[in-house]
Write a protein that holds these residues in place. Sequence first.
Motif, mmCIF file in Angstrom:
data_model
loop_
_atom_site.group_PDB
_atom_site.id
_atom_site.type_symbol
_atom_site.label_atom_id
_atom_site.label_comp_id
_atom_site.label_asym_id
_atom_site.label_seq_id
_atom_site.Cartn_x
_atom_site.Cartn_y
_atom_site.Cartn_z
ATOM 1 N N LEU A 198 -46.905 -38.814 14.566
ATOM 2 C CA LEU A 198 -47.449 -40.110 14.154
ATOM 3 C C LEU A 198 -48.874 -40.281 14.676
ATOM 4 O O LEU A 198 -49.790 -40.671 13.941
ATOM 5 C CB LEU A 198 -46.553 -41.239 14.676
ATOM 6 C CG LEU A 198 -47.068 -42.644 14.420
ATOM 7 C CD1 LEU A 198 -46.980 -42.979 12.936
ATOM 8 C CD2 LEU A 198 -46.271 -43.675 15.216
ATOM 9 N N LYS A 199 -49.023 -39.971 15.938
ATOM 10 C CA LYS A 199 -50.337 -40.135 16.556
ATOM 11 C C LYS A 199 -51.366 -39.262 15.838
ATOM 12 O O LYS A 199 -52.500 -39.688 15.606
ATOM 13 C CB LYS A 199 -50.233 -39.743 18.035
ATOM 14 C CG LYS A 199 -51.407 -40.145 18.856
ATOM 15 C CD LYS A 199 -51.116 -40.017 20.329
ATOM 16 C CE LYS A 199 -52.404 -40.175 21.101
ATOM 17 N NZ LYS A 199 -52.214 -40.222 22.531
ATOM 18 N N LEU A 209 -52.342 -40.918 12.587
ATOM 19 C CA LEU A 209 -53.114 -42.142 12.806
ATOM 20 C C LEU A 209 -54.550 -41.802 13.214
ATOM 21 O O LEU A 209 -55.513 -42.405 12.734
ATOM 22 C CB LEU A 209 -52.454 -43.017 13.875
ATOM 23 C CG LEU A 209 -51.088 -43.613 13.527
ATOM 24 C CD1 LEU A 209 -50.590 -44.515 14.648
ATOM 25 C CD2 LEU A 209 -51.138 -44.394 12.227
ATOM 26 N N ILE A 210 -54.667 -40.826 14.097
ATOM 27 C CA ILE A 210 -56.010 -40.421 14.528
ATOM 28 C C ILE A 210 -56.775 -39.816 13.348
ATOM 29 O O ILE A 210 -57.941 -40.115 13.118
ATOM 30 C CB ILE A 210 -55.929 -39.426 15.696
ATOM 31 C CG1 ILE A 210 -55.351 -40.120 16.938
ATOM 32 C CG2 ILE A 210 -57.299 -38.838 16.010
ATOM 33 C CD1 ILE A 210 -54.991 -39.173 18.056
ATOM 34 N N GLN A 241 -56.361 -40.430 10.263
ATOM 35 C CA GLN A 241 -56.728 -41.488 9.324
ATOM 36 C C GLN A 241 -57.972 -42.233 9.813
ATOM 37 O O GLN A 241 -58.870 -42.530 9.029
ATOM 38 C CB GLN A 241 -55.549 -42.446 9.182
ATOM 39 C CG GLN A 241 -55.647 -43.371 8.001
ATOM 40 C CD GLN A 241 -54.464 -44.317 7.957
ATOM 41 O OE1 GLN A 241 -53.958 -44.743 9.001
ATOM 42 N NE2 GLN A 241 -54.023 -44.657 6.765
ATOM 43 N N SER A 242 -57.986 -42.534 11.101
ATOM 44 C CA SER A 242 -59.151 -43.233 11.645
ATOM 45 C C SER A 242 -60.392 -42.356 11.600
ATOM 46 O O SER A 242 -61.495 -42.837 11.326
ATOM 47 C CB SER A 242 -58.870 -43.672 13.080
ATOM 48 O OG SER A 242 -57.990 -44.738 13.065
ATOM 49 N N LEU A 264 -61.754 -42.514 8.234
ATOM 50 C CA LEU A 264 -62.477 -43.771 8.024
ATOM 51 C C LEU A 264 -63.876 -43.658 8.605
ATOM 52 O O LEU A 264 -64.865 -44.063 7.997
ATOM 53 C CB LEU A 264 -61.715 -44.908 8.704
ATOM 54 C CG LEU A 264 -62.168 -46.314 8.405
ATOM 55 C CD1 LEU A 264 -61.620 -46.766 7.065
ATOM 56 C CD2 LEU A 264 -61.675 -47.264 9.498
ATOM 57 N N TYR A 301 -37.802 -47.719 9.294
ATOM 58 C CA TYR A 301 -39.007 -48.513 9.562
ATOM 59 C C TYR A 301 -40.235 -47.623 9.641
ATOM 60 O O TYR A 301 -41.321 -48.012 9.214
ATOM 61 C CB TYR A 301 -38.810 -49.325 10.840
ATOM 62 C CG TYR A 301 -37.613 -50.240 10.722
ATOM 63 C CD1 TYR A 301 -37.700 -51.411 9.989
ATOM 64 C CD2 TYR A 301 -36.389 -49.902 11.277
ATOM 65 C CE1 TYR A 301 -36.604 -52.232 9.831
ATOM 66 C CE2 TYR A 301 -35.281 -50.719 11.124
ATOM 67 C CZ TYR A 301 -35.402 -51.880 10.409
ATOM 68 O OH TYR A 301 -34.316 -52.679 10.231
ATOM 69 N N ARG A 302 -40.056 -46.443 10.208
ATOM 70 C CA ARG A 302 -41.193 -45.531 10.309
ATOM 71 C C ARG A 302 -41.671 -45.113 8.920
ATOM 72 O O ARG A 302 -42.866 -45.091 8.632
ATOM 73 C CB ARG A 302 -40.777 -44.292 11.109
ATOM 74 C CG ARG A 302 -40.560 -44.590 12.583
ATOM 75 C CD ARG A 302 -39.861 -43.456 13.292
ATOM 76 N NE ARG A 302 -39.833 -43.681 14.744
ATOM 77 C CZ ARG A 302 -39.084 -43.001 15.583
ATOM 78 N NH1 ARG A 302 -38.270 -42.053 15.140
ATOM 79 N NH2 ARG A 302 -39.121 -43.257 16.868
ATOM 80 N N ARG A 346 -41.070 -46.654 6.026
ATOM 81 C CA ARG A 346 -41.594 -47.791 5.258
ATOM 82 C C ARG A 346 -43.019 -48.129 5.648
ATOM 83 O O ARG A 346 -43.773 -48.678 4.852
ATOM 84 C CB ARG A 346 -40.720 -49.023 5.491
ATOM 85 C CG ARG A 346 -39.623 -49.127 4.494
ATOM 86 C CD ARG A 346 -38.929 -50.444 4.570
ATOM 87 N NE ARG A 346 -37.672 -50.339 3.850
ATOM 88 C CZ ARG A 346 -36.683 -51.195 3.968
ATOM 89 N NH1 ARG A 346 -36.794 -52.225 4.790
ATOM 90 N NH2 ARG A 346 -35.579 -51.040 3.287
ATOM 91 N N THR A 347 -43.378 -47.840 6.882
ATOM 92 C CA THR A 347 -44.747 -48.125 7.323
ATOM 93 C C THR A 347 -45.727 -47.130 6.718
ATOM 94 O O THR A 347 -46.814 -47.519 6.280
ATOM 95 C CB THR A 347 -44.830 -48.061 8.861
ATOM 96 O OG1 THR A 347 -43.871 -48.965 9.397
ATOM 97 C CG2 THR A 347 -46.199 -48.438 9.365
ATOM 98 N N VAL A 348 -45.364 -45.877 6.682
ATOM 99 C CA VAL A 348 -46.336 -44.838 6.317
ATOM 100 C C VAL A 348 -46.315 -44.497 4.823
ATOM 101 O O VAL A 348 -47.372 -44.221 4.241
ATOM 102 C CB VAL A 348 -46.086 -43.571 7.179
ATOM 103 C CG1 VAL A 348 -46.945 -42.410 6.709
ATOM 104 C CG2 VAL A 348 -46.376 -43.873 8.648
ATOM 105 N N TRP A 391 -48.945 -45.591 2.279
ATOM 106 C CA TRP A 391 -50.312 -45.088 2.434
ATOM 107 C C TRP A 391 -50.628 -44.010 1.394
ATOM 108 O O TRP A 391 -51.794 -43.713 1.161
ATOM 109 C CB TRP A 391 -50.534 -44.513 3.842
ATOM 110 C CG TRP A 391 -50.362 -45.508 4.937
ATOM 111 C CD1 TRP A 391 -50.226 -46.856 4.792
ATOM 112 C CD2 TRP A 391 -50.292 -45.245 6.334
ATOM 113 N NE1 TRP A 391 -50.068 -47.447 6.031
ATOM 114 C CE2 TRP A 391 -50.102 -46.480 6.993
ATOM 115 C CE3 TRP A 391 -50.359 -44.086 7.099
ATOM 116 C CZ2 TRP A 391 -49.977 -46.594 8.365
ATOM 117 C CZ3 TRP A 391 -50.239 -44.189 8.478
ATOM 118 C CH2 TRP A 391 -50.054 -45.440 9.107
ATOM 119 N N ASP A 417 -38.533 -45.100 -1.651
ATOM 120 C CA ASP A 417 -37.298 -45.599 -2.271
ATOM 121 C C ASP A 417 -36.059 -45.209 -1.462
ATOM 122 O O ASP A 417 -35.053 -45.918 -1.478
ATOM 123 C CB ASP A 417 -37.159 -45.052 -3.699
ATOM 124 C CG ASP A 417 -38.082 -45.776 -4.671
ATOM 125 O OD1 ASP A 417 -38.712 -46.770 -4.257
ATOM 126 O OD2 ASP A 417 -38.177 -45.349 -5.837
#
Lengths: 371, 433
Positions: free
Chosen positions: B160-161, B164-165, B167-168, B171, B209-210, B212-214, B217, B232
């Motif tokens: 996950l980390k 996320l990194i 993705q940032s 950006l 939940y994990r 559904r969050t990602v 994207w 789904d």
Amino acid sequence: MRIRHPRTGADRPRTVLVAALCVAASLRPGSQAAVSDDSFAATGHLAGRYAAQVRSFLPLLAGAPEAGLLSAAIVDAHRAVAELDRLVAGAPILGPSRDDVRALRQTAAAAHLELALLETRAFDFDAARGDVDRARDILGQESTEGFRAAWSVLQEGAPGSALITRSEYLSLTEFEAALRALWSRARPAVFDLTGAAARELPELTLEAAPEGSVQPLDRPLVARGATLLRRALSSGQRTFSVPLPPGTYRLRSRPGSGLERTFLIPEAADPDPIVLGAARFGLTVEPADRSRGPRFFLNGVEVTNLGSMPFGYYRVSVDESFIQAAPERIRFIPGLGVDNRSRSTWTIFIPEGKTGELRFGAAALGGRLRD
Amino acid sequence: MASAWIPRSAAVRGVALMAVLLAGGTSVLAQAPAHEAPNAPAALAEQALAAYNASDYPAAERLAARYVDAARLSGIMGRRLAEIQFVLGHSRYEIQHRSQAPYPGDYRADVVAPLEESFRVLQDNAAFRTFLLGNAYFDLWSKGGRRDADAEAQAHWYYLKSILIRQSDALDADHDGSDPEKLARYFLFYLDRCLEMARRSATPELYLYRIRTVAPWGFSSPYADRFRQIDDLTYFDGGNMKAAALWQYALDSLQDHALSVDEMVSRFQTAIDACRQDHSKAEIDRQVADYLSVLDLPERRKQAADFARRAYAFNSDDPEIRRRSGSALHLLSSGAYASGHFEDALRYAQDAIRFDWQGRELADFDLSRAAAELGRGDEAITHGEQAYRAAKRRADGSSLQPYAQNYINVLRQFGEASLAARILAEESSLGVY
């Protein structure tokens, strides 16, 4: 990954991720100020993603999550919050606008509060208090304006449809007050099921009585209490404690089992143990007067049929002008034994199915005063 | 600033990282300074780095291990040690990945720990380092029988980390033009790992939940269909993520043509067993029945019918399930008829006419001809007529011909020649005789 030779000369200080990102951006050609803004925007974005990880677990609280699931979610949330703390700590003093810094702080503080909510649901109140303190520290005096953290998140969705998320946001003050209410309101209810038949226990359920006074905010705690009770039973425990918020509850097994009890968790005092069993006893009381007592309350609910009373802890209410020296509480235990009568508490043994006699002291001229 | 050498342009950096991921890196020569003995820690470090940069992982591992031992004896700490610890952990990871044999030592101590200790000191290139740590923990979890909840949690966290990194970073690098498609591939990899861990996790609901969050994207990426499919899954069987992951695993297995049919069925069966809701079980049962039917192997027809029957038992309201169940029984009946097992053919056909399904005329047809073979005239004529009438409503031409022919045959067989002649005249254009 390629690794090059180390630089000669003095080691540079260890840099945190934010600083690394900032320096990385600064190596690109272009405006220095614009680069700094971009880097901080990336930091803000990363912070938002970590905060979203914490918030993503709040829908769990809409139900009664298993302890293992909740603690695993808390572990994840802890990690995300630690990353947020690092980002906040590494935020440069010069460069980003005050609004950007405040947004970062608010993001981190909200995550701490949401973690505190998860911890509260796991009954780790100390950790929750720590996270609330940390949120307040991060926000400081300047960043509370407009601050909101998610108190509840409900999700609805279906395959092929967009996920609908309904969130309830509270300000720092509201959030703290709501958490404190949960911390202070849950009281340990002790259950004693040693007198209940083992075969009836799997069907035993705990719920808030429909007519009871359980507050909507407390419903998650009730659900959690019911889960803890089921878990204790399935692990073979017969006496255990479950924290419950004030209100009226109903504990029952299948109809006809004799295992049914409506009980009250008081606002201001610890409740008496809830002793549940099918055994009953009868009681004759001397002196007795329908209007002046004594009256017997089992776990907060009056028992009027003295011919068939469950064993347990009874609170006694008397008209002191009629009865003297009545105890506050009487514990009735099935079987034979030596009774014990202190000033405030009596312990009385009565064999199952038999009728015991309870004598109180009559007040002087009590009967005549009535006239 | 850390000393790992990565071009700072994010676009170039991404390409470099991917190249490293795929090819194992390129060489940056490092040689021991002439004034140092070859076994001195500094020389060992240089040699380890040179071997690592040349992707000579066995040599890098050997040299890095010697350096780390020497560093500990002589109290060396800091960035250099962290670099070589990374070389040590990554080299061992690569060596193990290329080996088919079980890891001979303590994987956590030998591979994971050096990587993690290194990451505590060196935070540069964090997306790659965390990605590697995720992989290392995932391997640790896999090698430990997929029961180590701590390894699972660590693997997930580092994956996950990493995204996320990444993705940032993307950006941050937008001015240079980042590669959204590559980023989407990393998200997909993360989601696939989530599904894999959810299959065996003690807390599979967490992945709901994990994911559904990602998953959202990637909705605008070139792989949007796969992202939606994974998203789904979080609604399958009332949010039963373990069953959903097992089901997706079985579905993905359909692409593996080397897998035996029994293994494939077993994977679907595992998913069915994990389901809580009847309609979920019915859906997977139907899919297995479909899969087995498409194989068109006589020995699998009975199995297909069993799955179809179970699907029907779980959810008889679903028209597709009814159709599948009826079709499967039709195949069985046809097979039994063709091999001369008329009693079986009759029995399967009788099962198939007990419920309404699209194509039920097939069951009437089966029943009619099997009954005819067994001399059961009334059944043969009644169902022959029903099949013919139903088929006439839905079909024409060549697809109606067998029904008309069978009806004529059974009429003739059981003494209704005049009616047979009338049908023959009516349907002469179909080529009946």
